[in-house]
Design an enzyme around this catalytic site. Sequence first.
Site, mmCIF file in Angstrom:
data_model
loop_
_atom_site.group_PDB
_atom_site.id
_atom_site.type_symbol
_atom_site.label_atom_id
_atom_site.label_comp_id
_atom_site.label_asym_id
_atom_site.label_seq_id
_atom_site.Cartn_x
_atom_site.Cartn_y
_atom_site.Cartn_z
ATOM 1 N N HIS A 32 -5.418 2.646 6.191
ATOM 2 C CA HIS A 32 -6.406 1.585 6.395
ATOM 3 C C HIS A 32 -6.126 0.834 7.689
ATOM 4 O O HIS A 32 -5.029 0.903 8.232
ATOM 5 C CB HIS A 32 -6.465 0.591 5.228
ATOM 6 C CG HIS A 32 -5.183 -0.146 4.964
ATOM 7 N ND1 HIS A 32 -4.203 0.318 4.120
ATOM 8 C CD2 HIS A 32 -4.713 -1.334 5.431
ATOM 9 C CE1 HIS A 32 -3.206 -0.546 4.075
ATOM 10 N NE2 HIS A 32 -3.484 -1.562 4.866
ATOM 11 N N HIS A 55 -3.282 -5.254 11.318
ATOM 12 C CA HIS A 55 -2.347 -4.131 11.303
ATOM 13 C C HIS A 55 -3.075 -2.826 11.005
ATOM 14 O O HIS A 55 -4.211 -2.836 10.562
ATOM 15 C CB HIS A 55 -1.201 -4.351 10.305
ATOM 16 C CG HIS A 55 -1.596 -4.422 8.854
ATOM 17 N ND1 HIS A 55 -1.892 -5.613 8.217
ATOM 18 C CD2 HIS A 55 -1.755 -3.466 7.919
ATOM 19 C CE1 HIS A 55 -2.185 -5.370 6.956
ATOM 20 N NE2 HIS A 55 -2.122 -4.065 6.741
ATOM 21 N N GLU A 112 2.024 -0.833 9.320
ATOM 22 C CA GLU A 112 2.433 -0.733 7.926
ATOM 23 C C GLU A 112 2.603 0.742 7.606
ATOM 24 O O GLU A 112 1.777 1.576 8.009
ATOM 25 C CB GLU A 112 1.345 -1.345 7.037
ATOM 26 C CG GLU A 112 1.649 -1.279 5.544
ATOM 27 C CD GLU A 112 0.554 -1.923 4.691
ATOM 28 O OE1 GLU A 112 -0.580 -2.057 5.180
ATOM 29 O OE2 GLU A 112 0.847 -2.272 3.544
HETATM 30 CO CO CO Z 1 -2.214 -3.170 4.820
#
Ligand code: CO
Length: 134
Positions: A7, A79, A130
Site C-alpha cells: 500500500h 509511507h 514499511e
Molecule cells: Co502502512
Amino acid sequence: MIGRLNHVAIAVRDLAAAARIYRETLGATVSEPSPQPEHGVTVVFITLPNTKIELLEPLGEGSPIAGFLDRNPDGGIHHVCYEVEDILAARDRLIAAGARVLGGGEPKIGAHGKPVLFLHPKDFCGTLVELEQV
Ligand code: CO
C-alpha cells in the site's frame, strides 16, 4: 528481497473529505473509517486492482502522523509499504547493510494484523518505508 507494493499511505487532516475525493471524484472502492487507537490513526482503505491506498488521519494525542501534517498541512504521501516473506531476515539484512530500523527493530502488528517494521526515510531516498510480512 522486497516483493509487491502492499500500500501507499497518505496522511490527511480531514478523513471524510479525503474519502469523498477517492470515492466520488476518483471513483474508487473506499472502506468505512477504521479507528486504530494503538497506532494513533484512523484509516480508510482504498482498494485498487493492483494495490491499496490507506488514508491516515491522526487519532488521539501524540499521533505518529501529527508532526508530518504540521510539516505538510495539505497532507501527503506518508509511507510506502513493501511486502517481504521473512521480516526478521529482511531486518537483519538491512541492519547489516547499515540501514536504520525504527522502533528498536522489533516487528509490531500492523493495521492488517501482520508483522511490520519501519525504515528510516533518510536511508531510503527520503521516503518512510514499511515492510510487511505476508
Ligand atoms: Co502502512
